[in-house]
Design an enzyme around this catalytic site. Structure first.
Site, PDB file in Angstrom:
ATOM      1  N   HIS A   1       0.825  -1.206   0.000  1.00  0.00           N
ATOM      2  CA  HIS A   1       0.000   0.000   0.000  1.00  0.00           C
ATOM      3  C   HIS A   1       0.859   1.256   0.000  1.00  0.00           C
ATOM      4  O   HIS A   1       2.061   1.218   0.261  1.00  0.00           O
ATOM      5  CB  HIS A   1      -0.928   0.005   1.216  1.00  0.00           C
ATOM      6  CG  HIS A   1      -0.193  -0.135   2.509  1.00  0.00           C
ATOM      7  ND1 HIS A   1       0.523   0.903   3.084  1.00  0.00           N
ATOM      8  CD2 HIS A   1      -0.025  -1.193   3.341  1.00  0.00           C
ATOM      9  CE1 HIS A   1       1.078   0.489   4.203  1.00  0.00           C
ATOM     10  NE2 HIS A   1       0.770  -0.779   4.388  1.00  0.00           N
TER      11      HIS A   1
ATOM     12  N   ASP B   1       3.860  -4.811   3.634  1.00  0.00           N
ATOM     13  CA  ASP B   1       5.312  -4.984   3.637  1.00  0.00           C
ATOM     14  C   ASP B   1       5.715  -6.402   4.037  1.00  0.00           C
ATOM     15  O   ASP B   1       6.644  -6.975   3.474  1.00  0.00           O
ATOM     16  CB  ASP B   1       5.966  -3.960   4.570  1.00  0.00           C
ATOM     17  CG  ASP B   1       5.226  -3.785   5.890  1.00  0.00           C
ATOM     18  OD1 ASP B   1       4.362  -4.621   6.229  1.00  0.00           O
ATOM     19  OD2 ASP B   1       5.497  -2.787   6.591  1.00  0.00           O
TER      20      ASP B   1
END
Length: 476
Positions: A72, A361
């Site tokens: 994101h 991540d």
């Protein structure tokens, strides 16, 4: 026309969660004309897709399918840390002025058309004391900058795969040619909406080809290591985190004199208060938005030490074990390789050409670690991993001939297929296909689909539910 517009608007809307309504595309467009929106970008804020340096494949290879996993965009920290003196980082982040207007789909009995009506509203963050500010972000929310960078990621995809390579059509005529999926988290969902808008805005979509955004229930999610649905994985991750604290806390001790005063005098530790990962999260979020941080956190040595310890806590030991790889990334790799195999077998009969997954991540680092190409750096905002499927168009391809001769069980030998993995704008040479015969001769970054699928099969849980029992595979 009104009913048709409502139907299109509803499909285009993004489902943030059961408690969040949807926002319309014109709100996204408004973002780019708003003069007072934060537009500053830091070179460290995200890892843009570098289309200009995209390496063309060798002659004789044709691109067939692309799988993209993208983190994101820029967000606020997930917790309040280093707020107030002497660090003076914000407690309230005023970086969410856009996309505050929503249209909630509401059922109106008796309207006759069978369509839902839409109720317009605004979402405003209210503080504990009852005060509010329309620009304030929630903790962990995608910011205006995050919306901008993910939109730019989408336009870069369009620039590369539509304009430069001609792999995708200029206008989307068949929704089955694209696949978009996100984890059920507002920041990844909003990021994906921005990416879709950059790649195929509604003006470039046929009325019958409006793309869908898919989301799975928590127990079925595989776009990250899903400890929430796998008790065994949760146990393993906790154990590795504790081991990392024992092994790396001493490496953080020299930082106490430098930065403990910014965290209420507490020592800097993996398992401290706040945790080292929390400190890194806040500093990275601040620098991404050009917020001034204390000078100690601008020292490369300080951040490097913290990052090394945090990466050790989250990834270093965990994803070097086959069990964590199987439970954390096995199902994702199985999905990837299965869809590529389907494309390889069916060719043009399978219309699916590009798949974009909006994730986190931990997913990128976990995937890179599982395939033994992780660089031990925490993934930046909008970092991405791409897997490209190519087929050989050369009749004289020596490896294809070899495989044909060595495959007596095949009724019909088809073209050889290869996978190229790219991470942080770089080609990855996968150790799993380093051996001769497992990659394109002279181009080790092109792994054979066969070799890739063999490794994916080794990593795929045979019975995920049973392997996720607290005792793991030993209980089978």
């Amino acid at each position: 026309m009104r009913i048709k517009f409502r139907a299109q608007a509803f499909i285009l809307s993004v489902i943030l969660s059961s408690t969040f309504a949807s926002f319309l595309e014109y709100e996204i467009s408004q973002h780019y004309t708003e003069q007072n929106v934060l537009m500053a970008e830091s070179p460290k804020s995200h890892s843009p897709l570098d289309t200009g340096k995209y390496p063309m494949p060798p002659s004789g290879l044709e691109l067939e399918q692309v799988h993209i996993y993208v983190r994101h965009g820029e967000r606020t920290p997930v917790g309040v840390r280093l707020a107030g003196p002497p660090a003076n980082l914000p407690e309230h982040w005023m970086m969410c002025r856009t996309a505050r207007r929503f249209q909630a789909s509401v059922n109106v009995p008796g309207i006759g058309s069978g369509m839902d009506e839409f109720q317009q509203s605004r979402r405003i963050v209210e503080r504990a004391d009852g005060t509010h500010n329309e620009s304030q972000c929630l903790l962990g929310e995608l910011t205006d900058l995050g919306r901008k960078s993910t939109y730019s990621f989408g336009t870069s995809l369009r620039e590369l795969y539509v304009d430069r390579l001609g792999f995708l059509p200029d206008s989307l005529q068949n929704a089955e040619a694209v696949y978009f999926r996100t984890t059920n988290v507002p920041r990844t969902t909003e990021s994906l909406q921005q990416i879709v808008h950059g790649l195929y805005p509604s003006s470039k979509c046929h009325p019958e080809a409006i793309p869908s955004i898919f989301v799975r229930n928590g127990r079925d999610e595989n776009l990250l290591g899903n400890a929430g649905s796998c008790k065994r994985l949760e146990i393993l991750l906790i154990g590795f985190a504790q081991a990392a604290a024992s092994a790396y806390n001493h490496t953080l001790e020299p930082l106490d004199k430098k930065i403990s005063r910014y965290i209420d005098g507490h020592p800097v530790r993996i398992d401290g208060k706040p945790r080292a990962s929390g400190i890194l999260d806040t500093i990275r979020a601040a620098t991404a938005h050009n917020i001034k941080v204390p000078p100690e956190f601008e020292e490369k040595g300080v951040i490097d030490i913290i990052e090394k310890a945090v990466v050790a806590e989250w990834f270093a030991g965990k994803y070097k074990t086959e069990e964590v790889r199987r439970l954390g990334m096995g199902r994702l790799l199985d999905d990837l390789s299965t869809k590529m195999q389907h494309k390889a077998v069916n060719g043009d009969k399978d219309p699916l050409k590009i798949l974009v997954h909006s994730t986190h991540d931990t997913a990128l680092a976990g995937l890179a670690s599982t395939l033994d190409v992780f660089d031990d750096k925490w993934p930046q905002f909008t970092s991405s991993i791409t897997f490209e499927l190519f087929k050989s168009t050369s009749v004289k391809n020596s490896l294809s001939i070899f495989n044909s001769l060595m495959s007596p069980f095949r009724s019909k030998a088809g073209p050889e297929h290869y996978i190229r993995m790219r991470y942080q704008n770089k080609n990855m040479i996968l150790p799993l296909c380093a051996e001769e015969g497992k990659h394109l001769p002279g181009s080790p970054e092109f792994c054979t689909l066969t070799a890739f699928r063999e490794r994916a099969k080794e990593l795929t849980p045979v019975d995920f539910v049973s392997e996720c029992a607290p005792a793991g595979r030993s209980s089978l």
